[in-house]
Design an enzyme around this catalytic site. Structure first.
Site, PDB file in Angstrom:
ATOM      1  N   GLY A 262      43.565  39.887  32.514  1.00 38.72           N
ATOM      2  CA  GLY A 262      42.937  40.491  31.710  1.00 38.72           C
ATOM      3  C   GLY A 262      41.915  39.582  31.181  1.00 38.72           C
ATOM      4  O   GLY A 262      41.210  38.899  31.785  1.00 38.72           O
ATOM      5  N   GLY A 266      42.941  36.851  25.658  1.00 35.29           N
ATOM      6  CA  GLY A 266      44.438  37.424  25.736  1.00 35.29           C
ATOM      7  C   GLY A 266      45.028  36.163  26.550  1.00 35.29           C
ATOM      8  O   GLY A 266      46.107  35.656  26.228  1.00 35.29           O
ATOM      9  N   GLY A 267      44.442  35.768  27.791  1.00 34.42           N
ATOM     10  CA  GLY A 267      44.888  34.850  28.700  1.00 34.42           C
ATOM     11  C   GLY A 267      45.198  33.670  28.123  1.00 34.42           C
ATOM     12  O   GLY A 267      46.384  32.848  28.053  1.00 34.42           O
ATOM     13  N   GLU A 286      44.236  35.410  35.297  1.00 32.62           N
ATOM     14  CA  GLU A 286      43.052  35.754  35.953  1.00 32.62           C
ATOM     15  C   GLU A 286      42.397  36.281  34.670  1.00 32.62           C
ATOM     16  O   GLU A 286      42.818  37.187  34.011  1.00 32.62           O
ATOM     17  CB  GLU A 286      43.191  36.767  37.105  1.00 32.62           C
ATOM     18  CG  GLU A 286      42.082  36.947  37.683  1.00 32.62           C
ATOM     19  CD  GLU A 286      42.035  38.007  38.708  1.00 32.62           C
ATOM     20  OE1 GLU A 286      43.019  38.323  39.370  1.00 32.62           O
ATOM     21  OE2 GLU A 286      41.032  38.871  38.674  1.00 32.62           O
ATOM     22  N   CYS A 323      36.953  43.112  38.530  1.00 38.52           N
ATOM     23  CA  CYS A 323      36.946  41.593  37.934  1.00 38.52           C
ATOM     24  C   CYS A 323      35.997  40.847  38.909  1.00 38.52           C
ATOM     25  O   CYS A 323      35.468  39.936  38.733  1.00 38.52           O
ATOM     26  CB  CYS A 323      38.082  40.893  38.151  1.00 38.52           C
ATOM     27  SG  CYS A 323      39.343  41.484  39.467  1.00 38.52           S
TER      28      CYS A 323
END
Lengths: 569, 569
Positions: A262, A266-267, A286, A323
């Protein structure tokens, strides 16, 4: 939940999968709970709310799922690897059988095309099958044996046997942009199951129906397997509960590792929870990746049209929501570069508007574009600045989310002096950076942020600059593609889908390919262990015939007596 | 600096190594700097200040070392692996040749015995030689090749080649308790050099002379090698500058990874710096470990005296200042247990007082002991509580640091209810925990903190409880030793010296053994790369004959034409 009654829509004999809106804990749909947050989602291609209502998991349900996963892990140690491989294959077959229902609902929830989703499902099932093949040979666990030498002076050499062992229950945070290959039974969940870890999936609120159907298929396969039901849970997460469900999972003592795909924000926030709990757990994120393309002078003069076409497709298809979307294109100024940029612009202008995954994602995209356009020295080559400015503020949730590709253009000086140009734009946009000469292009490469992948388009006369670029990119990207685009991740034994921060928080790992299994493991050494207390793949007999490092030499043999005999004490 | 003039003390022809007090940057001793912090150290066995004065590295010098390391890394890419292996062997030989001087100064700085230091030096040099052997075969880099399939439908399969590549300059923070095997050219530095990374050592203030002499030897070997001088630097760190030198190293953009061995507090603080810099870098910390021993009923009845003797030596030798010192001993109550504890106590009482590494370490040790003694249900079996209480406050720096072993005793209930009993006591102390039955012993095992190692003493009748214990310990320790003590780390191919937090911050790695090299690397995939842009070990020809995974099959062959031909595009 399966439904075979609806004979109007469904060919005879075909099971029809429909979402119930309920989480699946230990392979069983939970009972409805009146106190739960209920959420729904929209079809981004139309802006309309989809009919299904989903019940976000409660705190108790999160805890139940984690406890059940731990109990399952604790009780399933004796289940042989062959059953684990069979489970992966059964899941793959189940997902393939459910293709029509999965893709139908997924297309509604994501706005992605059926073709794209069909190919994504193919990648998902082939990953499961590849992992099944990989674990049938225990070599992936990196077994190693140092035979003892009781006669060594001054002290005897002990027997040491090492292998990777699974960590325990793994929490998986699915991605919005790959609703199949990175979500319920995407690469994180598949690799965790393959490694011998139970899985708890936090469903993604943008495709809850897709997630639940995939979870139903997985639950059916687990129930038919020798594994305890606690081996798999799927938690609906949306509305006010979405973030809390994530924290509760990561804080739960029975959750022993987690995978996330994400945003950088967030990560980073979730990584902090995993890191600061009393017993920190591995967390693999990731996040954002810029994936630069370097079009070298020789490559450019050889095949300008082909490169432009490939890059345009990689930038624009699926509204750039990949991505590995190429976010930067570097060229060296000159007549070839000018006509290449013209052609790239032409191709991008010819692409149709494509729905983005959600109004929220579209809003972020347009804000990012707007801030880039505000930089002196950045202009639009494709796209109308007047339409972009202020557009994010005018969006409303109930409208289609379509966007057309955008191409920005700048020079190396501007690129080198503005960090924001080095950061991902998640959407169908890319930035062409014109460099005065190859040296300037290499200088730009030196400022590239950690990326999942990078492209180099070259011809034989580019060797010298290519060597320099490869040296630089080897420190900044997980995969370097030659004369091709970064999109389209091939799932093979040699796959690396990872990269330095901010692409990933752990650049030594990959999210895709068999090396991904190792993330859910830890090496453990057994010193002078009696044979019956060793994992089977470390015993003298080597029942699985796996490749082991015996005193440093890879061999598939049993441990020979000449190697020091039996290590039993 | 070598000195051959002093013929009185030195046999003819032997080089004599003496510390100069100056840091070594890019293999050269720096010029004296009047503005530098100067520090000295004490002989802990006597409490007296040693004569040498050491100049702590300045901020500019830290930066110089990092910049030189980066430049060296950038320019040394073409140096073949064989030269890297030769450098490791030359360093090993140099250290062996300097043994007398190294051990003489090291014994003064640490209070460790010459026998112990000689064996530690042997481990250091054999590690260097093992790593040299390992890298001569490129297999450790995990090369993998997926051959292309241009005819695959719907899209051709690309050729993918993957390998581990070095990260760049590595900073090494040495340990107080292993002045040779974990410091200047200990396992972190040796594995980084082996992996192809330049090294910058932050010297430990408790053994600066030892560190500098080892660094002189390394610098001489690097200067005689094809590597640029920037490949190695050693920074004296002490006094007010000690902490700052650590932060400056970790914050420097040219430092790309770091290794640390020391306390939980130190490791955690440094990890935070590595994590929060703009481009976070991998940081590997080995911290505190409790290393429990479980003496099962069968094992106890079979060999109570031998087990007691082995455990006593492991607890007391070198004043317990080993990361693998057994801090907890679990037994099941009964007559065998009683006589075993008596024997263990007898052995420990018979051991002489031994100097601890520094007054500061002794003070922490005594404070910890005092806080444990204050717990209800904990009593001393060996040692005088009256001597321990308040002792840390009475210490002064100028006294010898000798301590005698201490054995505490408690029951499982007390252990289960006090977290502080689960934490390391760094020094010659252990805690015997008496359990009512095997089930209670297993319950205690379930609360063990992440440890480097654990011991299980057993006989054949203990199989059932041993199986349960091994399952539990497989999740909590890096190495499980059967019928032996955790001290004495064997350096082999299968070695795992790591463990879950707080033993280490990265439980998926090992600090010792060839797998330690992988910490300084990252996998990179090359897609459809021209052969001349690939690292040699990934080229078709496989010039080093290394074991590669070709389409999933391990082989040492070159890539055969039948496998899909040459991947050049």
């Amino acid at each position: 939940m399966t439904d075979t009654s609806d004979t109007t829509d469904t060919p005879p004999g075909r099971v029809r999968w429909i979402p119930t809106g309920r989480s699946i804990i230990a392979c069983k749909p939970i009972e409805p709970d009146a106190n739960t947050v209920v959420f729904s989602t929209r079809n981004p291609a139309t802006g309309t709310v989809l009919p299904s209502r989903f019940q976000a998991a409660t705190r108790v349900q999160v805890s139940d799922a984690a406890n059940e996963a731990w109990r399952a892990f604790d009780s399933a140690r004796a289940i042989p690897t062959s059953d684990r491989a069979e489970l992966l294959r059964a899941i793959a077959q189940g997902l393939a059988d459910a293709e029509d229902d999965l893709i139908q609902i997924c297309a509604q929830e994501t706005g992605l095309t059926e073709d794209r989703l069909s190919s994504e499902l193919g990648r998902t099932t082939s990953t499961l099958r590849l992992f099944a093949d990989v674990i049938e040979d225990g070599s992936w666990q990196r077994p190693a044996i140092d035979t003892p030498d009781p006669s060594r002076k001054p002290s005897p050499r002990p027997g040491l046997r090492r292998m990777l062992l699974p960590l325990g229950p793994v929490a998986v945070f699915g991605a919005s942009n790959f609703p199949l290959a990175y979500s319920t039974m995407g690469t994180d969940a598949a690799s965790a199951l393959a490694a011998g870890c139970p899985v708890i999936v936090k469903g993604h609120p943008l495709h809850p129906g897709t997630g639940e159907i995939a979870a139903q298929v997985v639950a059916e396969a687990v129930r038919a397997s020798p594994f305890p039901n606690g081996w798999f849970s799927f938690l609906h997460a949306g509305g006010d509960r979405e973030r809390d469900i994530g924290s509760e999972l990561l804080e739960h003592p029975c959750v022993r590792a987690a995978g996330f795909t994400g945003s950088l924000g967030g990560g980073t926030a979730l990584a902090e929870i995993a890191r600061t709990r009393p017993d920190p757990i591995p967390f693999f994120a990731e996040m954002g990746s810029i994936n630069p393309a370097f079009v070298l002078p020789g490559g450019l003069s050889k095949e300008p049209v082909g490169i432009a076409q490939h890059l345009a497709r990689a930038i624009g298809q699926y509204a750039g929501q990949q991505c590995t979307c190429p976010g930067l294109v570097f060229v060296v100024k000159g007549s070839h570069a000018a006509s290449f940029i013209e052609r790239l612009a032409l191709e991008l202008r010819g692409m149709p508007p494509t729905p983005m995954l959600a109004a929220r994602i579209r809003k972020n995209y347009l804000s990012r574009l707007e801030s880039l356009l505000a930089l002196p020295g950045v202009r639009t080559e494709v796209g109308d600045p007047k339409e972009i400015r202020g557009a994010s503020a005018r969006l409303s949730d109930d409208k289609p989310t379509h966007e057309k590709p955008v191409l920005l253009r700048t020079n190396a000086d501007t690129f080198l002096s503005h960090d924001t140009l080095h950061e991902e734009v998640f959407g169908p946009a890319s930035i062409v950076v014109e460099c005065e000469n190859p040296a300037e292009l290499a200088r730009c490469a030196g400022l590239i942020q950690g990326s999942l992948a990078a492209s180099v388009f070259l011809a034989s006369q580019d060797l010298s600059i290519a060597e320099e670029l490869v040296a630089i990119l080897s420190l900044r990207a997980g995969r370097i593609v030659f004369n091709g685009v970064t999109t389209g991740v091939e799932v093979g034994h040699a796959t690396v889908h990872g990269g330095p921060f901010p692409a990933c928080n752990r650049s030594d790992t990959t999210a895709v390919g068999p090396m991904a299994l190792e993330r859910w493991c830890r090496p453990v050494a057994f010193q002078n262990a009696p044979g019956n207390l060793l994992p089977p793949d470390l015993r003298d007999e080597n029942p699985g015939g796996c490749l082991r490092l015996i005193d440093g030499e890879p061999t598939r043999d049993r441990v020979a007596a000449s190697k020091g005999g039996h290590p039993d004490s």
